[in-house]
Design a protein around this motif. Structure first.
Motif, PDB file in Angstrom:
ATOM      1  N   THR A   1       8.514 -20.686  -4.202  1.00 35.22           N
ATOM      2  CA  THR A   1       9.630 -19.894  -4.716  1.00 35.22           C
ATOM      3  C   THR A   1      10.733 -19.903  -3.677  1.00 35.22           C
ATOM      4  N   GLU A   2      11.933 -20.258  -4.103  1.00 32.56           N
ATOM      5  CA  GLU A   2      13.059 -20.326  -3.180  1.00 32.56           C
ATOM      6  C   GLU A   2      14.195 -19.461  -3.694  1.00 32.56           C
ATOM      7  N   PHE A   3      15.058 -19.077  -2.772  1.00 32.12           N
ATOM      8  CA  PHE A   3      16.267 -18.364  -3.159  1.00 32.12           C
ATOM      9  C   PHE A   3      17.161 -19.310  -3.951  1.00 32.12           C
ATOM     10  N   ASP A   4      18.094 -18.744  -4.702  1.00 30.47           N
ATOM     11  CA  ASP A   4      19.055 -19.543  -5.444  1.00 30.47           C
ATOM     12  C   ASP A   4      20.087 -20.075  -4.447  1.00 30.47           C
ATOM     13  N   ALA A   5      19.957 -21.336  -4.064  1.00 27.78           N
ATOM     14  CA  ALA A   5      20.797 -21.931  -3.019  1.00 27.78           C
ATOM     15  C   ALA A   5      22.275 -21.989  -3.419  1.00 27.78           C
ATOM     16  N   VAL A   6      22.549 -22.209  -4.702  1.00 30.67           N
ATOM     17  CA  VAL A   6      23.951 -22.275  -5.155  1.00 30.67           C
ATOM     18  C   VAL A   6      24.618 -20.917  -4.962  1.00 30.67           C
TER      19      VAL A   6
ATOM     20  N   ARG B   1      16.715 -13.146  -6.995  1.00 31.29           N
ATOM     21  CA  ARG B   1      16.077 -12.956  -8.307  1.00 31.29           C
ATOM     22  C   ARG B   1      14.836 -13.830  -8.489  1.00 31.29           C
ATOM     23  N   PRO B   2      14.862 -15.132  -8.130  1.00 30.72           N
ATOM     24  CA  PRO B   2      13.636 -15.924  -8.297  1.00 30.72           C
ATOM     25  C   PRO B   2      12.453 -15.338  -7.523  1.00 30.72           C
ATOM     26  N   MET B   3      12.728 -14.812  -6.344  1.00 33.47           N
ATOM     27  CA  MET B   3      11.666 -14.195  -5.559  1.00 33.47           C
ATOM     28  C   MET B   3      11.172 -12.917  -6.247  1.00 33.47           C
ATOM     29  N   SER B   4      12.105 -12.088  -6.727  1.00 36.05           N
ATOM     30  CA  SER B   4      11.739 -10.845  -7.411  1.00 36.05           C
ATOM     31  C   SER B   4      10.879 -11.120  -8.635  1.00 36.05           C
TER      32      SER B   4
END
Length: 174
Positions: free
Chosen positions: A163-168, A147-150
Protein backbone atom coordinates in the motif's frame (compact mmCIF):
# COMPACT_ATOMS: atom_id res chain seq x y z
CA UNK A 1 12.56 14.14 20.07
CA UNK A 2 12.72 17.02 17.64
CA UNK A 3 10.07 15.62 15.30
CA UNK A 4 7.62 14.49 18.00
CA UNK A 5 4.95 17.10 17.16
CA UNK A 6 5.07 16.39 13.40
CA UNK A 7 4.93 12.64 14.04
CA UNK A 8 2.02 13.02 16.46
CA UNK A 9 0.13 15.15 13.89
CA UNK A 10 0.77 12.59 11.14
CA UNK A 11 -0.40 9.72 13.35
CA UNK A 12 -3.54 11.71 14.27
CA UNK A 13 -4.32 12.29 10.58
CA UNK A 14 -3.63 8.72 9.46
CA UNK A 15 -5.21 7.01 12.45
CA UNK A 16 -8.20 9.24 13.12
CA UNK A 17 -8.83 12.55 11.34
CA UNK A 18 -8.56 11.24 7.80
CA UNK A 19 -10.43 8.01 8.46
CA UNK A 20 -13.33 10.01 9.91
CA UNK A 21 -13.22 12.53 7.05
CA UNK A 22 -13.21 9.81 4.40
CA UNK A 23 -16.15 8.00 6.01
CA UNK A 24 -18.06 11.26 6.37
CA UNK A 25 -17.46 12.09 2.70
CA UNK A 26 -19.34 8.89 1.80
CA UNK A 27 -22.07 9.34 4.41
CA UNK A 28 -22.78 12.96 3.47
CA UNK A 29 -22.74 12.08 -0.24
CA UNK A 30 -25.67 9.79 0.48
CA UNK A 31 -27.57 12.58 2.26
CA UNK A 32 -27.25 11.20 5.78
CA UNK A 33 -26.65 13.86 8.47
CA UNK A 34 -23.22 13.48 10.03
CA UNK A 35 -21.33 15.76 12.39
CA UNK A 36 -17.59 16.37 12.83
CA UNK A 37 -15.61 18.14 15.53
CA UNK A 38 -12.10 19.10 16.47
CA UNK A 39 -11.54 18.97 20.20
CA UNK A 40 -9.03 21.65 21.17
CA UNK A 41 -9.57 22.15 24.90
CA UNK A 42 -6.08 22.92 26.13
CA UNK A 43 -4.82 22.05 29.59
CA UNK A 44 -1.78 24.10 30.70
CA UNK A 45 0.11 21.09 32.11
CA UNK A 46 -0.56 19.01 28.99
CA UNK A 47 0.48 21.93 26.78
CA UNK A 48 3.71 22.36 28.74
CA UNK A 49 4.43 18.65 28.21
CA UNK A 50 3.75 19.07 24.46
CA UNK A 51 0.59 16.96 24.35
CA UNK A 52 -2.08 19.40 23.25
CA UNK A 53 -5.58 17.94 23.34
CA UNK A 54 -4.78 14.24 23.35
CA UNK A 55 -6.86 11.35 22.04
CA UNK A 56 -9.95 10.63 24.20
CA UNK A 57 -9.41 13.61 26.54
CA UNK A 58 -12.90 14.81 25.55
CA UNK A 59 -14.48 11.96 27.55
CA UNK A 60 -13.84 14.06 30.66
CA UNK A 61 -16.11 16.73 29.20
CA UNK A 62 -18.71 14.29 27.82
CA UNK A 63 -19.13 12.35 31.08
CA UNK A 64 -17.79 14.92 33.55
CA UNK A 65 -14.35 14.85 35.16
CA UNK A 66 -15.47 12.89 38.23
CA UNK A 67 -17.39 10.21 36.30
CA UNK A 68 -14.52 8.56 34.41
CA UNK A 69 -11.21 7.01 35.41
CA UNK A 70 -10.37 9.78 37.87
CA UNK A 71 -7.52 11.17 35.77
CA UNK A 72 -8.84 14.29 34.08
CA UNK A 73 -6.52 17.22 33.43
CA UNK A 74 -6.58 19.47 36.50
CA UNK A 75 -7.97 22.38 34.48
CA UNK A 76 -11.28 20.51 34.00
CA UNK A 77 -11.99 21.53 37.60
CA UNK A 78 -10.88 25.16 37.09
CA UNK A 79 -10.26 27.09 33.86
CA UNK A 80 -11.76 24.46 31.53
CA UNK A 81 -14.80 23.72 33.72
CA UNK A 82 -17.05 25.98 31.56
CA UNK A 83 -16.64 23.72 28.50
CA UNK A 84 -18.05 20.65 30.25
CA UNK A 85 -21.77 21.59 30.23
CA UNK A 86 -21.48 22.78 26.63
CA UNK A 87 -19.97 19.50 25.42
CA UNK A 88 -22.34 17.40 27.54
CA UNK A 89 -25.40 19.19 26.17
CA UNK A 90 -24.30 18.69 22.55
CA UNK A 91 -23.76 14.97 23.18
CA UNK A 92 -26.92 14.42 25.22
CA UNK A 93 -28.94 16.33 22.64
CA UNK A 94 -27.58 14.05 19.92
CA UNK A 95 -28.31 10.93 21.97
CA UNK A 96 -31.89 12.05 22.60
CA UNK A 97 -32.79 13.43 19.16
CA UNK A 98 -29.95 12.62 16.69
CA UNK A 99 -29.45 16.40 16.48
CA UNK A 100 -26.72 17.99 18.65
CA UNK A 101 -28.48 21.36 18.46
CA UNK A 102 -31.98 20.61 19.74
CA UNK A 103 -30.97 20.84 23.42
CA UNK A 104 -27.59 22.56 23.14
CA UNK A 105 -26.47 25.01 25.81
CA UNK A 106 -27.92 28.50 25.59
CA UNK A 107 -25.64 30.66 23.44
CA UNK A 108 -23.65 27.67 22.14
CA UNK A 109 -22.72 27.62 18.46
CA UNK A 110 -25.03 25.89 16.01
CA UNK A 111 -23.28 22.63 15.08
CA UNK A 112 -23.98 22.33 11.38
CA UNK A 113 -23.76 18.94 9.66
CA UNK A 114 -20.75 17.93 7.60
CA UNK A 115 -21.70 18.23 3.93
CA UNK A 116 -18.64 16.81 2.18
CA UNK A 117 -15.17 17.59 0.92
CA UNK A 118 -16.14 20.93 -0.63
CA UNK A 119 -16.66 22.56 2.79
CA UNK A 120 -15.42 20.05 5.43
CA UNK A 121 -17.43 21.62 8.28
CA UNK A 122 -16.65 20.77 11.88
CA UNK A 123 -17.30 22.16 15.32
CA UNK A 124 -14.13 23.57 16.87
CA UNK A 125 -14.48 22.89 20.61
CA UNK A 126 -12.37 25.04 22.90
CA UNK A 127 -13.13 26.73 26.22
CA UNK A 128 -14.58 30.20 25.51
CA UNK A 129 -13.97 29.75 21.76
CA UNK A 130 -16.32 27.03 20.47
CA UNK A 131 -17.42 27.76 16.89
CA UNK A 132 -17.85 26.23 13.46
CA UNK A 133 -14.76 25.96 11.29
CA UNK A 134 -13.63 24.19 8.14
CA UNK A 135 -10.91 21.56 7.88
CA UNK A 136 -8.07 23.24 6.01
CA UNK A 137 -7.42 22.46 2.36
CA UNK A 138 -3.93 21.27 3.36
CA UNK A 139 -5.29 18.76 5.87
CA UNK A 140 -7.90 17.60 3.35
CA UNK A 141 -5.16 17.05 0.77
CA UNK A 142 -3.13 15.06 3.33
CA UNK A 143 -6.23 12.92 3.88
CA UNK A 144 -6.55 12.29 0.15
CA UNK A 145 -2.86 11.36 -0.01
CA UNK A 146 -3.19 8.79 2.79
CA UNK A 147 -6.61 7.49 1.67
CA UNK A 148 -5.14 4.26 0.19
CA UNK A 149 -3.47 3.59 3.53
CA UNK A 150 -6.67 4.38 5.46
CA UNK A 151 -8.73 2.07 3.28
CA UNK A 152 -6.36 -0.81 3.95
CA UNK A 153 -6.04 -0.42 7.73
CA UNK A 154 -7.21 -3.55 9.48
CA UNK A 155 -7.00 -5.75 6.39
CA UNK A 156 -4.34 -8.39 6.10
CA UNK A 157 -2.37 -7.58 2.94
CA UNK A 158 -2.33 -10.06 0.10
CA UNK A 159 1.05 -11.58 -0.59
CA UNK A 160 3.23 -9.13 -2.52
CA UNK A 161 0.80 -6.19 -2.18
CA UNK A 162 2.25 -2.90 -1.00
CA UNK A 163 0.00 0.00 0.00
CA UNK A 164 1.46 3.33 -1.04
CA UNK A 165 0.46 6.94 -0.67
CA UNK A 166 -1.09 8.64 -3.68
CA UNK A 167 2.12 9.96 -5.30
CA UNK A 168 0.30 12.31 -7.71
CA UNK A 169 -1.51 14.05 -4.84
CA UNK A 170 1.60 13.99 -2.65
CA UNK A 171 3.54 15.88 -5.35
CA UNK A 172 1.03 18.77 -4.92
CA UNK A 173 1.70 19.05 -1.20
CA UNK A 174 4.46 21.39 -0.12
Amino acid sequence: GRKWRQTADAIADIGNNCIVKNIQDYISRDGVPTYNYKYAVLDPADEAAGYGAWHTVEVYAVWGPSRTDGGPPASYYTTNAPIIPIVRKYWMSFVRTLDPNSDRAEGAADWTPYTGDAKRERLFIQTNNTKMEFMSAAQSLRCQIVRPMSENLGKPPKSGVITEFDAVLASKYE
